[in-house]
Design a protein around this motif. Structure first.
Motif, short mmCIF file in Angstrom:
data_model
loop_
_atom_site.label_atom_id
_atom_site.label_comp_id
_atom_site.label_asym_id
_atom_site.label_seq_id
_atom_site.Cartn_x
_atom_site.Cartn_y
_atom_site.Cartn_z
N LEU A 90 0.83 -1.21 0.00
CA LEU A 90 0.00 0.00 0.00
C LEU A 90 0.86 1.26 0.00
CD1 LEU A 90 -2.70 1.60 0.41
CD2 LEU A 90 -2.39 1.25 2.87
N TYR A 91 0.50 2.20 -0.88
CA TYR A 91 1.09 3.53 -0.87
C TYR A 91 -0.03 4.54 -0.65
CZ TYR A 91 2.99 8.01 -2.27
OH TYR A 91 3.37 9.33 -2.27
N THR A 92 0.19 5.48 0.28
CA THR A 92 -0.77 6.57 0.46
C THR A 92 0.00 7.89 0.45
OG1 THR A 92 -0.60 6.58 2.89
CG2 THR A 92 -2.22 5.11 1.91
N GLY A 93 -0.57 8.89 -0.19
CA GLY A 93 0.09 10.19 -0.25
C GLY A 93 0.03 10.80 -1.63
N ASN A 94 0.93 11.72 -1.88
CA ASN A 94 0.98 12.42 -3.16
C ASN A 94 1.42 11.45 -4.27
OD1 ASN A 94 2.08 14.01 -5.39
ND2 ASN A 94 1.83 15.78 -4.05
N ILE A 95 0.59 11.29 -5.30
CA ILE A 95 0.95 10.37 -6.38
C ILE A 95 1.53 11.17 -7.56
CG2 ILE A 95 -0.51 8.42 -5.75
CD1 ILE A 95 -2.66 9.42 -7.57
N SER A 96 2.80 11.54 -7.38
CA SER A 96 3.50 12.32 -8.39
C SER A 96 4.75 11.58 -8.84
CB SER A 96 3.88 13.70 -7.83
OG SER A 96 4.79 13.56 -6.75
N ARG A 97 5.36 12.06 -9.91
CA ARG A 97 6.57 11.43 -10.43
C ARG A 97 7.72 11.54 -9.44
NH1 ARG A 97 6.17 9.64 -15.38
NH2 ARG A 97 4.40 10.33 -16.65
N ARG A 98 7.85 12.71 -8.82
CA ARG A 98 8.99 12.88 -7.92
C ARG A 98 8.86 12.01 -6.66
NH1 ARG A 98 9.64 18.36 -4.45
NH2 ARG A 98 7.80 18.22 -3.13
N MET A 99 7.65 11.55 -6.36
CA MET A 99 7.46 10.64 -5.23
C MET A 99 7.66 9.19 -5.63
SD MET A 99 7.11 12.77 -2.88
CE MET A 99 6.85 11.62 -1.54
N GLY A 100 8.00 8.94 -6.90
CA GLY A 100 8.37 7.60 -7.33
C GLY A 100 7.23 6.70 -7.75
N LEU A 118 -1.31 -4.35 -5.33
CA LEU A 118 -0.79 -3.01 -5.10
C LEU A 118 -1.97 -2.07 -4.91
CD1 LEU A 118 1.43 -0.84 -4.97
CD2 LEU A 118 1.31 -0.69 -7.48
N TRP A 119 -2.05 -1.47 -3.73
CA TRP A 119 -3.10 -0.51 -3.43
C TRP A 119 -2.49 0.90 -3.40
CZ3 TRP A 119 -5.79 -3.02 1.47
CH2 TRP A 119 -6.47 -4.18 1.06
N ILE A 120 -3.21 1.85 -4.00
CA ILE A 120 -2.73 3.23 -4.02
C ILE A 120 -3.88 4.17 -3.65
CG2 ILE A 120 -1.84 5.11 -5.47
CD1 ILE A 120 -0.35 3.02 -7.11
N ARG A 121 -3.61 5.08 -2.71
CA ARG A 121 -4.59 6.09 -2.32
C ARG A 121 -3.88 7.44 -2.29
NH1 ARG A 121 -7.04 10.05 -1.30
NH2 ARG A 121 -7.53 9.54 -3.44
N GLY A 122 -4.34 8.35 -3.11
CA GLY A 122 -3.75 9.68 -3.13
C GLY A 122 -4.19 10.47 -4.36
N LYS A 179 4.41 10.88 6.40
CA LYS A 179 3.77 9.58 6.27
C LYS A 179 4.59 8.48 6.95
CE LYS A 179 3.58 8.86 1.77
NZ LYS A 179 4.30 9.98 1.14
N THR A 180 5.88 8.73 7.18
CA THR A 180 6.71 7.72 7.85
C THR A 180 6.18 7.43 9.25
OG1 THR A 180 8.64 8.55 6.63
CG2 THR A 180 9.08 7.12 8.51
#
Length: 270
Positions: A90-100, A118-122, A179-180
């Motif tokens: 799971l990834y949560t947060g800003n879904i941008s290129r610079r965030m990978g 793979l779950w994504i929220r953002g 988010k850490t």
């Protein structure tokens, strides 16, 4: 010298707060940064979210301390949440290129195992990329906005949480990813790069990327997800206790109070 003494909390530097590369925007941020630095010369002490901020701020020998943030457990749920039956990242947060995000999607798609998810929220510039990836790989799921309490439940359900930003990104030196704390507090193990901003006491509570590449992300996901659930639960529980006991408002605010008191003593002795 007498009178009011000021303490400035610096959570981030203006020039690194966005991945916007528009020339006018970048020029505006440079002007913004210059004005802020001029004002900062009148500040007596600083609380920095990353110790490396001193490289870009007019601090000199002024009193300062490193305090990377405060974790607020108000929205957390203490209820037991069953783990997802699939090995879920799971990834949560800003879904941008610079965030990978593109790297994360590419790395996940290199994993052929049908029992992975793979779950994504953002929100962010890569939302379209995520939605397209969903169409091409049914194991990828995008979640719409949800209350923070529901987000914590989602984090508890996952097998592992991930922050795919690479340490080679300059901005990671001058901020702390909030988010850490949230990830670790959930009790679900976290994978991320060894960012320069990370305090030493986080070292034993994270799974670090050995190789910061798409292949490296894939390999670390598999390595962690293939551990027994008992191992993962024990690792996550220790990490959660660390955040709740060492990064709460009392402990972290204590660093600020100590700094302010040291400044007061300094000026009283002048």
């Amino acid at each position: 010298e007498s009178g009011y003494k000021s303490c400035r909390i610096v959570p981030g530097l203006p020039e690194f707060m966005s991945g916007n590369t528009n020339r006018l925007y970048l020029l505006g941020k440079k002007v913004d940064g210059w004005l802020i630095r001029m004002g900062l010369k009148k500040i007596d002490s600083y609380v920095l979210f990353s110790p490396h901020m001193k490289e870009r701020l007019p601090i000199g020998d002024k009193p300062n301390t490193h305090m990377e943030g405060i974790f607020n457990a108000v929205d957390m749920t203490n209820e037991h949440v069953e783990k997802e039956k699939y090995k879920t990242i799971l990834y949560t947060g800003n879904i941008s290129r610079r965030m990978g995000i593109p790297n994360l999607i590419e790395a996940f798609r290199l994993i052929p195992n049908p029992d992975y998810r793979l779950w994504i929220r953002g929100n962010g510039e890569c939302k379209g990329l995520v939605l397209q990836a969903m169409k091409e790989d049914s194991r990828i799921v995008y979640f719409d906005p949800m209350p923070k309490s529901e987000l914590f439940r989602l984090q508890k359900k996952a097998t592992v949480l991930i922050n795919p930003v690479f340490s080679s990104q300059t901005f990671t030196r001058y901020f702390f990813p909030s988010k850490t704390m949230e990830y670790l507090a959930s009790g679900t193990p976290t994978i991320m790069a060894r960012l320069a901003c990370l305090p030493q006491d986080y070292e034993s509570h994270l799974f670090f990327l050995d190789d910061e590449s798409v292949e490296g992300i894939k390999n670390k996901i598999i390595e962690v997800c293939e551990k027994t659930q008992t191992e993962l639960d024990a690792f996550g529980k220790t990490a959660a206790e660390f955040i709740l006991t060492e990064k709460n408002e009392h402990k972290q605010a204590g660093k600020i109070f100590a700094l302010i008191n040291s400044v007061k003593r300094k000026y009283k002795s002048i």
